[in-house]
Motif scaffolding. Structure first.
Motif, PDB file in Angstrom:
ATOM      1  N   VAL A  72      33.582  50.879  32.266  1.00 29.01           N
ATOM      2  CA  VAL A  72      33.743  49.838  33.588  1.00 29.01           C
ATOM      3  C   VAL A  72      32.670  48.805  33.344  1.00 29.01           C
ATOM      4  O   VAL A  72      31.619  49.059  33.391  1.00 29.01           O
ATOM      5  CB  VAL A  72      33.527  50.817  34.869  1.00 29.01           C
ATOM      6  N   LEU A  73      33.164  47.564  33.264  1.00 22.37           N
ATOM      7  CA  LEU A  73      32.352  46.581  33.077  1.00 22.37           C
ATOM      8  C   LEU A  73      32.726  45.318  34.101  1.00 22.37           C
ATOM      9  O   LEU A  73      33.666  45.047  34.555  1.00 22.37           O
ATOM     10  CB  LEU A  73      32.640  45.935  31.675  1.00 22.37           C
ATOM     11  N   PHE A  74      31.778  44.818  34.507  1.00 17.14           N
ATOM     12  CA  PHE A  74      31.767  43.653  35.599  1.00 17.14           C
ATOM     13  C   PHE A  74      31.442  42.376  35.101  1.00 17.14           C
ATOM     14  O   PHE A  74      30.547  42.335  34.385  1.00 17.14           O
ATOM     15  CB  PHE A  74      30.499  44.257  36.655  1.00 17.14           C
ATOM     16  N   GLY A  75      32.314  41.509  35.755  1.00 15.22           N
ATOM     17  CA  GLY A  75      32.061  40.046  35.430  1.00 15.22           C
ATOM     18  C   GLY A  75      31.780  39.842  33.954  1.00 15.22           C
ATOM     19  O   GLY A  75      32.457  40.020  33.135  1.00 15.22           O
ATOM     20  N   ASP A  76      30.714  38.962  33.623  1.00 13.42           N
ATOM     21  CA  ASP A  76      30.510  38.424  32.155  1.00 13.42           C
ATOM     22  C   ASP A  76      30.171  39.682  31.300  1.00 13.42           C
ATOM     23  O   ASP A  76      30.267  39.370  29.999  1.00 13.42           O
ATOM     24  CB  ASP A  76      29.472  37.288  32.268  1.00 13.42           C
ATOM     25  N   HIS A  77      29.892  40.620  31.850  1.00 13.61           N
ATOM     26  CA  HIS A  77      29.501  41.838  30.849  1.00 13.61           C
ATOM     27  C   HIS A  77      30.772  42.301  30.186  1.00 13.61           C
ATOM     28  O   HIS A  77      30.578  42.922  29.202  1.00 13.61           O
ATOM     29  CB  HIS A  77      28.920  43.076  31.846  1.00 13.61           C
ATOM     30  N   GLY A 116      33.884  38.174  43.829  1.00 11.85           N
ATOM     31  CA  GLY A 116      34.617  37.322  43.118  1.00 11.85           C
ATOM     32  C   GLY A 116      34.471  37.571  41.639  1.00 11.85           C
ATOM     33  O   GLY A 116      35.034  36.640  40.887  1.00 11.85           O
ATOM     34  N   GLU A 117      34.045  38.818  41.349  1.00  9.18           N
ATOM     35  CA  GLU A 117      33.965  39.302  39.796  1.00  9.18           C
ATOM     36  C   GLU A 117      35.054  39.829  39.525  1.00  9.18           C
ATOM     37  O   GLU A 117      35.783  40.545  40.286  1.00  9.18           O
ATOM     38  CB  GLU A 117      32.709  39.820  39.382  1.00  9.18           C
ATOM     39  N   LEU A 118      35.453  39.848  38.000  1.00  6.88           N
ATOM     40  CA  LEU A 118      36.511  40.751  37.624  1.00  6.88           C
ATOM     41  C   LEU A 118      35.850  42.000  37.082  1.00  6.88           C
ATOM     42  O   LEU A 118      34.653  42.088  36.585  1.00  6.88           O
ATOM     43  CB  LEU A 118      37.180  40.043  36.228  1.00  6.88           C
ATOM     44  N   VAL A 119      36.771  43.235  37.368  1.00  7.32           N
ATOM     45  CA  VAL A 119      36.093  44.440  36.691  1.00  7.32           C
ATOM     46  C   VAL A 119      37.172  44.841  35.894  1.00  7.32           C
ATOM     47  O   VAL A 119      38.213  44.871  35.810  1.00  7.32           O
ATOM     48  CB  VAL A 119      36.095  45.397  38.133  1.00  7.32           C
ATOM     49  N   LEU A 120      36.393  45.179  34.535  1.00  9.25           N
ATOM     50  CA  LEU A 120      37.300  45.818  33.494  1.00  9.25           C
ATOM     51  C   LEU A 120      37.248  47.309  33.323  1.00  9.25           C
ATOM     52  O   LEU A 120      36.184  47.819  33.238  1.00  9.25           O
ATOM     53  CB  LEU A 120      37.052  45.192  32.141  1.00  9.25           C
ATOM     54  N   PHE A 121      38.494  47.986  33.581  1.00  7.29           N
ATOM     55  CA  PHE A 121      38.435  49.600  33.373  1.00  7.29           C
ATOM     56  C   PHE A 121      39.274  49.774  32.249  1.00  7.29           C
ATOM     57  O   PHE A 121      40.254  49.266  31.939  1.00  7.29           O
ATOM     58  CB  PHE A 121      39.275  50.208  34.535  1.00  7.29           C
ATOM     59  N   ASP A 122      38.639  50.661  31.223  1.00 16.34           N
ATOM     60  CA  ASP A 122      39.118  51.103  29.985  1.00 16.34           C
ATOM     61  C   ASP A 122      39.009  52.800  29.997  1.00 16.34           C
ATOM     62  O   ASP A 122      37.683  53.049  29.829  1.00 16.34           O
ATOM     63  CB  ASP A 122      38.733  50.154  28.712  1.00 16.34           C
ATOM     64  N   LEU A 123      39.631  53.291  30.073  1.00 12.50           N
ATOM     65  CA  LEU A 123      39.806  54.765  30.337  1.00 12.50           C
ATOM     66  C   LEU A 123      41.002  55.468  29.674  1.00 12.50           C
ATOM     67  O   LEU A 123      42.006  55.216  29.619  1.00 12.50           O
ATOM     68  CB  LEU A 123      39.357  54.918  31.689  1.00 12.50           C
TER      69      LEU A 123
END
Length: 365
Positions: free
Chosen positions: A193-198, A214-221
């Motif tokens: 689970v990664l937020f924004g520019d991370h 306003g940030e995107l959140v990437l889920f990879d699971l």
């Protein structure tokens, strides 16, 4: 013919005297028995006359319950498993050529085999095993669909957990706790689970980064279900995204949908990769798509085939793999969209059903 009998026929056709396999996923594919032995030796020993499992003593009873091999030998921690191995197979004759899974066997164990059988040569059986495992049975596909359903549930849990100020690690903890409550014993890999520019690091490590509107959140699971894995990626927006982020998302979504729609028997893995990569490149972000399009999926979350540039392997009905293009811009965001799927006569049948259209979640203070 069951997988073990088919493999034994291959071994005889290839005039292999003996095959040594210690990859737990391969052993499970051939026998149905799965165990992670950690540093201990767990080995499937196949000769012309017998099939044997050499297992740590604490696994012996369970291994016997499967009844898939002729002989199960348990050894204690104070025993030398290599001496037992040689004793158990020596009576089957001299060994001229020994089959090994060369993409998995570690150097130390290779040297152990060489010292036990100094007059033998070694031949890789990896290619045959890859081709044996790459076409999934109807039963395997049903299990993988259930694993996909559970991955969708994990995404839902993760999205519901988002709130301003929560950390990436805290969201991971919520996901994995809730999945345990659903009976999931193990995730396919470390939940991401990664937020924004991370998320600009494609395989970043969740940390104490706090979520902001306003940030995107990437889920990879993914989860392990009855020995088979699932894998899914979704990128969502927490609050309204900027026009730039919407543009980037639409590019990745177009690439993912185009490649998935192109899946059919006969197309090559490289052609699928090109279908997605061309869209991202023509949009001006080719340098930011820094990995292959996809990978095979089964008992292992990363297996054959490799869906990458220039790979000429033809796609076949029954193959299972991911389609996961991404764009990663340092200091801005990382966007990846992934479905894993099974190839049918008609095209792609994805294991995960969570919408790929951009999800905009409400801000929760």
């Amino acid at each position: 013919m069951n997988p073990l009998d088919a493999f034994k026929k291959y071994m005889i056709d290839q005039t292999l005297s003996f095959v040594y396999i210690d990859n737990p996923d391969t052993i499970a594919h051939l026998t149905g028995f799965y165990s992670n032995p950690h540093e201990r030796v767990l080995a499937l020993l196949i000769t012309a006359d017998s099939t044997q499992l050499l297992v740590p003593k604490l696994e012996e009873s369970e291994a016997r319950s499967y009844g898939a091999v002729d002989i199960v030998t348990g050894y204690k921690d104070e025993d030398n498993p290599w001496a037992i191995l040689k004793e158990n197979v020596a009576e089957d004759g001299l060994f001229n050529t020994i089959g090994i899974e060369s993409d998995y066997l570690v150097v130390d164990r290779y040297h152990q085999l060489m010292s036990l059988f100094p007059d033998a040569s070694f031949k890789s059986v990896t290619s045959y095993l890859q081709n044996m495992k790459v076409i999934k049975s109807g039963e395997e596909i049903l299990i993988m669909k259930e694993a996909g359903y559970l991955a969708d549930e994990a995404l839902r849990v993760g999205m519901d957990a988002l709130s301003t100020g929560i950390t990436e690690q805290e969201v991971v903890a919520v996901i994995e706790y809730e999945m345990k409550k659903l009976g999931v014993k193990e995730m396919s890999f470390d939940t991401m689970v990664l937020f924004g520019d991370h998320a600009a690091s494609p395989h970043g490590t969740p940390g104490d980064r706090k979520l902001q509107a306003g940030e995107l959140v990437l889920f990879d699971l993914g989860v392990v279900y009855n020995g088979y894995t699932s894998d899914v990626t979704r990128t969502v927006s927490y609050g309204d995204p900027s026009p730039k982020l919407k543009e980037l998302y639409s590019i990745v979504l177009n690439a993912q949908k185009t490649a998935q729609a192109a899946v059919r028997p006969g197309i090559t893995a490289g052609e699928l990769d090109a279908a997605a990569r061309q869209i991202i490149t023509e949009s001006g972000y080719g340098d930011y798509f820094t990995h292959r399009l996809g990978h095979g999926l089964g008992r292992s979350v990363h297996e054959f085939p490799n869906i990458a540039p220039g790979v000429t392997i033809p796609i076949q009905t029954g193959m299972c793999f991911s389609i996961e293009p991404g764009v990663y811009i340092e200091g801005t965001a990382g966007i990846r969209i992934e479905d894993c799927l099974v190839v049918t006569d008609k095209g792609a049948d994805p294991f995960t059903q969570t919408t790929k259209e951009l999800i905009v979640l409400p801000v929760k203070e």
